[in-house]
Motif scaffolding. Sequence first.
Motif, PDB file in Angstrom:
ATOM      1  N   UNK A   1    -135.493  25.925  90.858  1.00  0.00           N
ATOM      2  CA  UNK A   1    -135.079  24.851  90.018  1.00  0.00           C
ATOM      3  C   UNK A   1    -136.120  24.657  88.915  1.00  0.00           C
ATOM      4  N   UNK A   2    -135.660  24.494  87.717  1.00  0.00           N
ATOM      5  CA  UNK A   2    -136.582  24.343  86.595  1.00  0.00           C
ATOM      6  C   UNK A   2    -136.902  22.877  86.357  1.00  0.00           C
ATOM      7  N   UNK A   3    -138.001  22.639  85.697  1.00  0.00           N
ATOM      8  CA  UNK A   3    -138.396  21.286  85.335  1.00  0.00           C
ATOM      9  C   UNK A   3    -137.574  20.808  84.146  1.00  0.00           C
ATOM     10  N   UNK A   4    -137.366  19.500  84.018  1.00  0.00           N
ATOM     11  CA  UNK A   4    -136.653  18.987  82.855  1.00  0.00           C
ATOM     12  C   UNK A   4    -137.388  19.352  81.566  1.00  0.00           C
ATOM     13  N   UNK A   5    -136.653  19.567  80.499  1.00  0.00           N
ATOM     14  CA  UNK A   5    -137.304  19.919  79.226  1.00  0.00           C
ATOM     15  C   UNK A   5    -138.185  18.779  78.727  1.00  0.00           C
ATOM     16  N   UNK A   6    -139.269  19.137  78.081  1.00  0.00           N
ATOM     17  CA  UNK A   6    -140.151  18.153  77.483  1.00  0.00           C
ATOM     18  C   UNK A   6    -141.325  17.739  78.343  1.00  0.00           C
ATOM     19  N   UNK A   7    -141.315  18.068  79.639  1.00  0.00           N
ATOM     20  CA  UNK A   7    -142.470  17.744  80.474  1.00  0.00           C
ATOM     21  C   UNK A   7    -143.622  18.680  80.141  1.00  0.00           C
ATOM     22  N   UNK A   8    -144.830  18.164  80.235  1.00  0.00           N
ATOM     23  CA  UNK A   8    -146.013  18.984  79.966  1.00  0.00           C
ATOM     24  C   UNK A   8    -146.241  19.930  81.139  1.00  0.00           C
ATOM     25  N   UNK A   9    -146.415  21.194  80.830  1.00  0.00           N
ATOM     26  CA  UNK A   9    -146.623  22.213  81.858  1.00  0.00           C
ATOM     27  C   UNK A   9    -147.907  22.983  81.583  1.00  0.00           C
ATOM     28  N   UNK A  10    -148.298  23.745  82.565  1.00  0.00           N
ATOM     29  CA  UNK A  10    -149.429  24.663  82.440  1.00  0.00           C
ATOM     30  C   UNK A  10    -148.951  26.009  82.973  1.00  0.00           C
ATOM     31  N   UNK A  60    -147.314  35.551  86.610  1.00  0.00           N
ATOM     32  CA  UNK A  60    -147.325  34.403  85.714  1.00  0.00           C
ATOM     33  C   UNK A  60    -146.444  33.324  86.316  1.00  0.00           C
ATOM     34  N   UNK A  61    -146.923  32.089  86.296  1.00  0.00           N
ATOM     35  CA  UNK A  61    -146.208  30.981  86.905  1.00  0.00           C
ATOM     36  C   UNK A  61    -146.421  29.732  86.055  1.00  0.00           C
ATOM     37  N   UNK A  62    -145.341  29.035  85.705  1.00  0.00           N
ATOM     38  CA  UNK A  62    -145.434  27.805  84.931  1.00  0.00           C
ATOM     39  C   UNK A  62    -145.090  26.625  85.834  1.00  0.00           C
ATOM     40  N   UNK A  63    -145.983  25.628  85.868  1.00  0.00           N
ATOM     41  CA  UNK A  63    -145.827  24.453  86.734  1.00  0.00           C
ATOM     42  C   UNK A  63    -146.102  23.181  85.933  1.00  0.00           C
ATOM     43  N   UNK A  64    -145.734  22.060  86.504  1.00  0.00           N
ATOM     44  CA  UNK A  64    -146.003  20.760  85.901  1.00  0.00           C
ATOM     45  C   UNK A  64    -147.506  20.531  85.807  1.00  0.00           C
ATOM     46  N   UNK A  65    -147.968  20.084  84.660  1.00  0.00           N
ATOM     47  CA  UNK A  65    -149.391  19.754  84.501  1.00  0.00           C
ATOM     48  C   UNK A  65    -149.704  18.516  85.327  1.00  0.00           C
TER      49      UNK A  65
END
Length: 96
Positions: A1-10, A60-65
């Motif tokens: 499941x992806x994060x909602x658009x616009x949230x800051x990620x790292x 490579x992995x993108x997660x919520x900051x």
Amino acid sequence: MTLPPGLQTVTIVDTRQHPDGGPMRGRLTLRPEVDAISSAEHGLIVMGEARADWVNGACTLTVLACDADGINPTGCGPTGSPKRPTTRQDAPIRYC
């Protein structure tokens, strides 16, 4: 499941060798400290594991900051540590 658009990620980028000298194989998994967070803009967000496989020694992995604006609880976890990393490798690590 992806994060909602616009949230800051790292984005985490990892490159390493497997203990046998070849490119790393296996999976990196990050488990959040909390089951859900609330966002001022997006409401309740259910959290889950984030996973990435090493391909030719890289993943490579993108997660919520953890310090993203408008997120509660602040820091995404009761200890301030937002995620617990675990790895699974395709071959056991052997030490001499």
